[in-house]
Design a protein around this motif. Sequence first.
Motif, PDB file in Angstrom:
ATOM      1  N   ARG A 536       1.090  -1.369   0.280  1.00  0.00           N
ATOM      2  CA  ARG A 536      -0.093  -0.156   0.070  1.00  0.00           C
ATOM      3  C   ARG A 536       1.026   1.614   0.156  1.00  0.00           C
ATOM      4  O   ARG A 536       0.848   1.732  -0.570  1.00  0.00           O
ATOM      5  CB  ARG A 536      -0.969  -0.449   1.314  1.00  0.00           C
ATOM      6  CG  ARG A 536      -2.109  -0.794   0.944  1.00  0.00           C
ATOM      7  CD  ARG A 536      -3.204  -0.596   2.313  1.00  0.00           C
ATOM      8  NE  ARG A 536      -3.987  -1.631   1.967  1.00  0.00           N
ATOM      9  CZ  ARG A 536      -4.440  -2.116   2.961  1.00  0.00           C
ATOM     10  NH1 ARG A 536      -3.710  -2.996   3.487  1.00  0.00           N
ATOM     11  NH2 ARG A 536      -5.775  -3.685   2.553  1.00  0.00           N
ATOM     12  N   LYS A 537       1.966   1.253   0.825  1.00  0.00           N
ATOM     13  CA  LYS A 537       3.044   2.456   1.488  1.00  0.00           C
ATOM     14  C   LYS A 537       3.499   2.554   0.061  1.00  0.00           C
ATOM     15  O   LYS A 537       3.616   3.796  -0.509  1.00  0.00           O
ATOM     16  CB  LYS A 537       3.913   1.717   2.172  1.00  0.00           C
ATOM     17  CG  LYS A 537       4.943   3.556   2.121  1.00  0.00           C
ATOM     18  CD  LYS A 537       5.964   3.011   3.529  1.00  0.00           C
ATOM     19  CE  LYS A 537       6.547   5.124   3.481  1.00  0.00           C
ATOM     20  NZ  LYS A 537       7.373   4.392   5.040  1.00  0.00           N
ATOM     21  N   GLN A 538       4.006   1.381  -1.145  1.00  0.00           N
ATOM     22  CA  GLN A 538       4.602   2.076  -2.206  1.00  0.00           C
ATOM     23  C   GLN A 538       3.901   2.600  -3.660  1.00  0.00           C
ATOM     24  O   GLN A 538       3.887   3.445  -4.366  1.00  0.00           O
ATOM     25  CB  GLN A 538       5.505   0.637  -2.869  1.00  0.00           C
ATOM     26  CG  GLN A 538       6.268  -0.242  -1.524  1.00  0.00           C
ATOM     27  CD  GLN A 538       7.388  -0.979  -1.565  1.00  0.00           C
ATOM     28  OE1 GLN A 538       6.432  -1.364  -1.728  1.00  0.00           O
ATOM     29  NE2 GLN A 538       7.939  -1.108  -1.808  1.00  0.00           N
ATOM     30  N   LEU A 539       2.651   1.930  -3.554  1.00  0.00           N
ATOM     31  CA  LEU A 539       1.391   1.614  -4.853  1.00  0.00           C
ATOM     32  C   LEU A 539       0.673   2.728  -4.360  1.00  0.00           C
ATOM     33  O   LEU A 539      -0.080   3.014  -5.715  1.00  0.00           O
ATOM     34  CB  LEU A 539       1.297   0.610  -4.663  1.00  0.00           C
ATOM     35  CG  LEU A 539       2.302  -0.104  -5.545  1.00  0.00           C
ATOM     36  CD1 LEU A 539       1.265  -2.215  -6.079  1.00  0.00           C
ATOM     37  CD2 LEU A 539       2.777  -0.480  -6.987  1.00  0.00           C
ATOM     38  N   THR A 540      -0.399   3.546  -3.167  1.00  0.00           N
ATOM     39  CA  THR A 540      -1.645   4.056  -3.589  1.00  0.00           C
ATOM     40  C   THR A 540      -0.906   4.971  -4.452  1.00  0.00           C
ATOM     41  O   THR A 540      -1.821   5.283  -4.722  1.00  0.00           O
ATOM     42  CB  THR A 540      -1.345   4.022  -1.777  1.00  0.00           C
ATOM     43  OG1 THR A 540      -2.227   2.887  -1.032  1.00  0.00           O
ATOM     44  CG2 THR A 540      -2.813   4.687  -1.626  1.00  0.00           C
ATOM     45  N   HIS A 541      -0.142   5.762  -3.754  1.00  0.00           N
ATOM     46  CA  HIS A 541       0.262   7.133  -5.072  1.00  0.00           C
ATOM     47  C   HIS A 541      -0.025   6.834  -6.233  1.00  0.00           C
ATOM     48  O   HIS A 541      -0.307   7.635  -7.291  1.00  0.00           O
ATOM     49  CB  HIS A 541       0.871   7.820  -3.849  1.00  0.00           C
ATOM     50  CG  HIS A 541       1.297   9.090  -4.869  1.00  0.00           C
ATOM     51  ND1 HIS A 541       0.155  10.521  -4.242  1.00  0.00           N
ATOM     52  CD2 HIS A 541       2.405   9.875  -5.802  1.00  0.00           C
ATOM     53  CE1 HIS A 541       0.443  11.801  -5.454  1.00  0.00           C
ATOM     54  NE2 HIS A 541       1.755  11.355  -5.765  1.00  0.00           N
ATOM     55  N   LEU A 546      -1.478   7.237 -11.848  1.00  0.00           N
ATOM     56  CA  LEU A 546      -1.507   6.275 -12.954  1.00  0.00           C
ATOM     57  C   LEU A 546      -2.865   6.373 -13.739  1.00  0.00           C
ATOM     58  O   LEU A 546      -3.203   6.881 -15.117  1.00  0.00           O
ATOM     59  CB  LEU A 546      -0.795   4.887 -13.159  1.00  0.00           C
ATOM     60  CG  LEU A 546       0.798   5.031 -12.926  1.00  0.00           C
ATOM     61  CD1 LEU A 546       0.641   3.435 -13.180  1.00  0.00           C
ATOM     62  CD2 LEU A 546       0.676   5.360 -14.306  1.00  0.00           C
ATOM     63  N   ILE A 547      -4.217   6.014 -12.345  1.00  0.00           N
ATOM     64  CA  ILE A 547      -5.138   6.153 -13.021  1.00  0.00           C
ATOM     65  C   ILE A 547      -5.980   7.450 -13.922  1.00  0.00           C
ATOM     66  O   ILE A 547      -6.818   8.209 -14.741  1.00  0.00           O
ATOM     67  CB  ILE A 547      -6.348   5.999 -11.734  1.00  0.00           C
ATOM     68  CG1 ILE A 547      -6.537   4.112 -11.701  1.00  0.00           C
ATOM     69  CG2 ILE A 547      -7.616   6.066 -12.516  1.00  0.00           C
ATOM     70  CD1 ILE A 547      -6.885   3.502 -10.287  1.00  0.00           C
ATOM     71  N   LEU A 565      -5.529  -1.225 -14.347  1.00  0.00           N
ATOM     72  CA  LEU A 565      -4.806   0.466 -12.978  1.00  0.00           C
ATOM     73  C   LEU A 565      -6.093  -0.004 -10.981  1.00  0.00           C
ATOM     74  O   LEU A 565      -5.728  -0.013 -10.462  1.00  0.00           O
ATOM     75  CB  LEU A 565      -4.593   0.884 -12.899  1.00  0.00           C
ATOM     76  CG  LEU A 565      -3.400   2.113 -14.231  1.00  0.00           C
ATOM     77  CD1 LEU A 565      -2.668   3.040 -14.840  1.00  0.00           C
ATOM     78  CD2 LEU A 565      -1.941   1.227 -13.240  1.00  0.00           C
ATOM     79  N   ILE A 566      -7.460   0.134 -12.499  1.00  0.00           N
ATOM     80  CA  ILE A 566      -8.625   0.094 -11.297  1.00  0.00           C
ATOM     81  C   ILE A 566      -8.025  -1.248 -10.476  1.00  0.00           C
ATOM     82  O   ILE A 566      -8.961  -1.561  -9.334  1.00  0.00           O
ATOM     83  CB  ILE A 566      -9.689  -0.492 -12.211  1.00  0.00           C
ATOM     84  CG1 ILE A 566      -9.907   1.368 -12.986  1.00  0.00           C
ATOM     85  CG2 ILE A 566     -11.062  -0.389 -11.285  1.00  0.00           C
ATOM     86  CD1 ILE A 566      -9.986   2.366 -11.776  1.00  0.00           C
TER      87      ILE A 566
END
Length: 582
Positions: A536-541, A546-547, A565-566
């Motif tokens: 979560r920390k790496q990907l949430t932002h 990207l979306i 991505l969704i």
Amino acid sequence: MLSRLNASQTKYGIVNLIEILKGNHLEDYIQGVYTLPRAINEPQLKGALGVESLIEPLPTYWEEIQEYPSSIGYFCMIAVIFSHHNYINVFIQSSSSNMKGILHKADFGSVKPFTNIRGVLIESKATSAEYSRSDDVPYDLSPLYKNGEVGLLVKELLLDRLKAIGWAETPSSEFTRDFYEQIKKYEFHKVFSLSIEQLILWLEGEALDTAPSDVESINFDEVVTVDTHLLTSLKAKQFLILTGPSGTGKTYGIRQLASTLNPLATMDKNFNITFIPVEAGWKDGKHLIGYRNPFSLDGETYETTPLINLLLKANSSEYEGVPFFVIFDEMNLSHVEMYFSRFLSLIETAKHPNLGKEPMLNVEELKLLKKTFKYDYEYIPLINQAIDKGGLFVSDNVYFIGTVNIDETTYMFSPKVLDRAFVIEKNSVKPSISFGISNNAYFVKMTIGDIYSYLLDEEPADSHPELISLLDGLYEILEDSFPFGYRVVKECNDYIVVAEELKDKFDVNLEWLSEINSLYDEILMQKILPKIHGNRKQLTHVLNELIEFCNEDGNIRFPKSHSKLIAMQRILQITGYSGFVV
């Protein structure tokens, strides 16, 4: 009883019998009217001619063979072989069937018999003069069998040789078999590199089918259905990864393409493809490229693999214009970086001519490989070609495809691997689409010739400033967590170039090729998103940005990437971890 055939093997000059016969000088030579700088040893000549004395009448077939000039050399060669039992035994051992074989110096008791028979093979045109100093001599007897009349003459010669050792058409206590039973007993058919049935047909005057099965057998005008999605990615890069649930046709699509492009499909359905099931625990490349074996019966040899065999064909001058395919099934059951690293390096360096090509196997290893293929006519010439080229290379006409499933038994791909590949995700679809009720947006009809041309011709050089602008925007989002370098940028550009080539040069009218945003969508899916994975920390932002990047003025401009991505975002929220391949 064959030991009674024992004409001299060690005296030089019998090769000149072919020259004498081709000039129709045999009678003149025997009478001393026609001379040579170096005379043929008389016992050797009598053994080849099948006579006890040169003053007795010659068998009539020596006169009759003059009616077939193109077969004189081969006929003399057969006469020489059947003048000594050692020659007969060596050719039985050398046969590779299919009218061909390989003569090995090591199979002779001394050097002189080998050099004599090698000279006869060259002079008869059964082999090429390029083997005049070779210890391994591949030969091809197929031209001899085009003429059934010559077969009748050879039958008379064989009858004479059998009679010379005591055989008679009337059974005796020593010989109880008829002619064809006797030649089968002595395995004469192997001397001719034929089956016993083929030899009997030819000796009875029937010409044999010697038509080669080569690349020209393919019908380049045949129209077939092809997956342009697959084709475009393979054109852009030799290394492709196919991911998706089991049963979605990852392997089938490649097998179908390889079968369509197989020039020898009727003879060998796997001629241009090899299927490698990857096993857990592979730590190095020996499963793919073989290894030196110092303990074989022939001394040190090189143990081959199906992949090396395929590369030998792909490197050859005969098949360099044929696409070859290597499928790694369940490629990530072992760490790809461990067993495939050599290929990753060679594929990259091959794209930079100024760096010089590095061989997969060097000349020394190829010479050891020849010992492994000692009696295989198909591969010895291919190995010789590779030696002449300075090694065995990963040639441009070989495509590597790995299929991937993700579960607790598999490994994730490292950025090093993903950087060097295109990735196509094969998702499950509705049953109606699976059974062809709905049209697939990627399939089109093309001639086989156009597919060959598209895959193998050099790609045009071009650049797309709009693409660079797009990649700049992506880089700003990814530079802190998932940066990409020059290789990815170049391969994205290559993809656009080859996609436009397919559309324009080959007149392929498909919506996905015509819309630039569709091509950009494919680039995101195949080159950018596969590297993204984390918690979560790496990907949430990153996923949120990207979306947003896939949207423009409220419209989704890259629908496949947006949808993926969704899905990744949803999995991240549920499990706390997500990635392109999960």
